[in-house]
Design an enzyme around this catalytic site. Structure first.
Site, short mmCIF file in Angstrom:
data_model
loop_
_atom_site.label_atom_id
_atom_site.label_comp_id
_atom_site.label_asym_id
_atom_site.label_seq_id
_atom_site.Cartn_x
_atom_site.Cartn_y
_atom_site.Cartn_z
N CYS A 1 0.84 -1.20 0.00
CA CYS A 1 0.00 0.00 0.00
C CYS A 1 0.88 1.25 0.00
CB CYS A 1 -0.92 -0.01 1.22
SG CYS A 1 -2.00 1.41 1.33
N CYS B 1 -0.41 4.15 2.06
CA CYS B 1 -0.29 3.94 3.51
C CYS B 1 1.14 4.15 3.99
CB CYS B 1 -0.67 2.51 3.90
SG CYS B 1 -2.24 1.94 3.29
N ASP B 2 2.08 3.50 3.32
CA ASP B 2 3.44 3.40 3.85
C ASP B 2 4.45 4.29 3.14
OD1 ASP B 2 2.34 1.45 5.46
OD2 ASP B 2 2.98 -0.21 4.21
#
Lengths: 102, 320
Positions: free
Chosen positions: B134, B137-138
């Protein structure tokens, strides 16, 4: 005990200098699983009395996330006597959170 | 005994629970990890009709609260199989979990899909330590670092674009010589100085660094340090140093627990049409876990409604 908000200012005092084991919840407001995990950490902090529970917003303190190699959220880090001793990456259930500080 | 057991509490499963409860049927949802499914990791949902902008967490939590307010039950447990017949009703079903056996009249499988791993050695251990599925996300943790993206669809292209705005360099690795994703996106990437395409290539190994000490700690940490890439045309293998690898090679379902009862296609999806009917009367499939063309939040919610309505009709028709 409630979950204590930690930042770069009080990290040493609250986490590294703590006499009891500390679980630090590395989170961010945009991270969905962090928001799912937070109430569970809160519940565990009420039930486990011989440990301290903290949360750190990685958007406010990216340097601390970097220092401890936090590359994914949520990440739970456990410190004992100022040393990092365990980590858990991703969403986990209550019993797994409690097991981290056992 | 429940009227309907729903396996999976993602968007499809929770939508099904709402419809089934409103039809007066008793409902138990069984969920392995957390309610919400894949949408939880989406920071912003902007394509759900009637809602301009909502976080995936708020969307899922809204569904969750709505289902529970209608007295649907939710239990966190791992479903390991389904059998035809239960002690109360030979025409019912027994749902086997890791801890108990549950009886019901109809089953809705809403097990969803998850990110497809590369399947390389050490991959699971490196998740969160260099491996991510992701980028939104990261990605923030790889600011000013060197990363690779693996994949050729829109997700891979969008991930590469997102990361190119944060990272020093982005390698986009794809096993074919052209991308499946939108041409406009790949052209925009080709124009970026800090993006390099590595085409006709596949990742063959993940090389971790062992024992990199974290300052001030007694933890020796394993993080990704490089990857091996094989050119599929020349067969040449090269190493590439990266801090992070973002894998975007699609989704995969996990329906093996049900494969002895319901028909599953070669990719692992439950064979069911828009009516959500499987080959077994009384077992329905909803959302990303079934064979379908479009896997979106709206189609998952739609499947929830269709499968629950069909399950209620099935129970009523059989006079139970």
């Amino acid at each position: 005990m409630a979950v204590i908000t930690v930042t770069a200012e009080n990290f040493e005092e609250e986490v590294l200098n703590s006499k009891v084991p500390v679980l630090v919840d590395f989170w961010a407001s945009w991270c969905g699983y962090c928001r799912m995990l937070a109430p569970l950490v809160e519940q565990v902090s009420e039930e486990v009395t011989d440990a301290k529970f903290c949360k750190l917003d990685t958007d406010n303190d990216p340097d601390l996330a970097d220092k401890y190699d936090v590359n994914s959220l949520p990440t739970l880090l456990v410190f004992k006597n100022g040393e990092l001793v365990d980590r858990s990456i991703g969403f986990v259930q209550k019993d797994q959170i409690a097991a981290l500080v056992k | 005994m429940f009227d309907i057991i729903i396996v999976g509490a993602g968007t499809a499963g929770m939508s099904a629970a709402i419809y089934a409860r409103r039809s007066g049927k008793s409902v138990l949802m069984l969920e392995k990890t957390s309610y919400g499914g894949q949408i939880i990791s989406t920071p912003e949902v902007v394509n759900y009709p009637g809602i301009k902008n909502i976080s995936g967490f708020d969307f899922a939590t809204g569904l969750y609260e709505q289902a529970l307010a209608l007295d649907a039950d939710l239990s966190y447990t791992h479903v390991i199989g389904i059998q035809k017949g239960c002690p109360e009703d030979p025409e019912g079903f027994t749902v086997l979990t890791s801890t108990e056996e549950l009886s019901c009249r109809a089953v809705i499988l809403a097990t969803g899909a998850k990110n497809r791993p590369l399947g390389l050695q050490g991959e699971q251990d490196l998740i969160g330590s260099g491996i991510s599925y992701c980028a939104t996300c990261d990605g923030g943790f790889y600011r000013k670092k060197v990363v690779a993206v693996n994949g050729g669809g829109n997700t891979a292209l969008e991930d590469a674009m997102y990361l190119s705005n944060l990272c020093n360099h982005v390698y986009l690795i794809h096993r074919r010589d052209t991308f499946r994703g939108e041409a406009a996106l790949s052209e925009a990437l080709a124009a970026k100085e800090n993006v390099t395409f590595i085409l006709n290539s596949e990742i063959t190994a993940l090389i971790p660094t062992y024992g990199s000490d974290i300052p001030g700690t007694n933890i020796r940490r394993t993080t990704l340090s490089s990857i091996f890439i094989r050119n599929r045309v020349t067969g040449e293998e090269t190493a590439l140093n990266v801090d992070g690898l973002f894998i975007a090679i699609g989704q995969m379902p996990d329906n093996t627990a049900f494969s002895s009862l319901v028909n599953i296609d070669e990719k692992g999806y439950i064979i069911a049409g828009e009516n959500c009917l499987t080959n077994v009367p009384g077992i329905f499939a909803a959302g990303d876990c079934r064979t379908k063309e479009v896997r979106q939040l709206t189609t998952a919610a739609a499947d929830g409604a269709v499968s629950a309505t069909a399950a209620c009709a099935y129970i009523d028709r059989n006079g139970r």
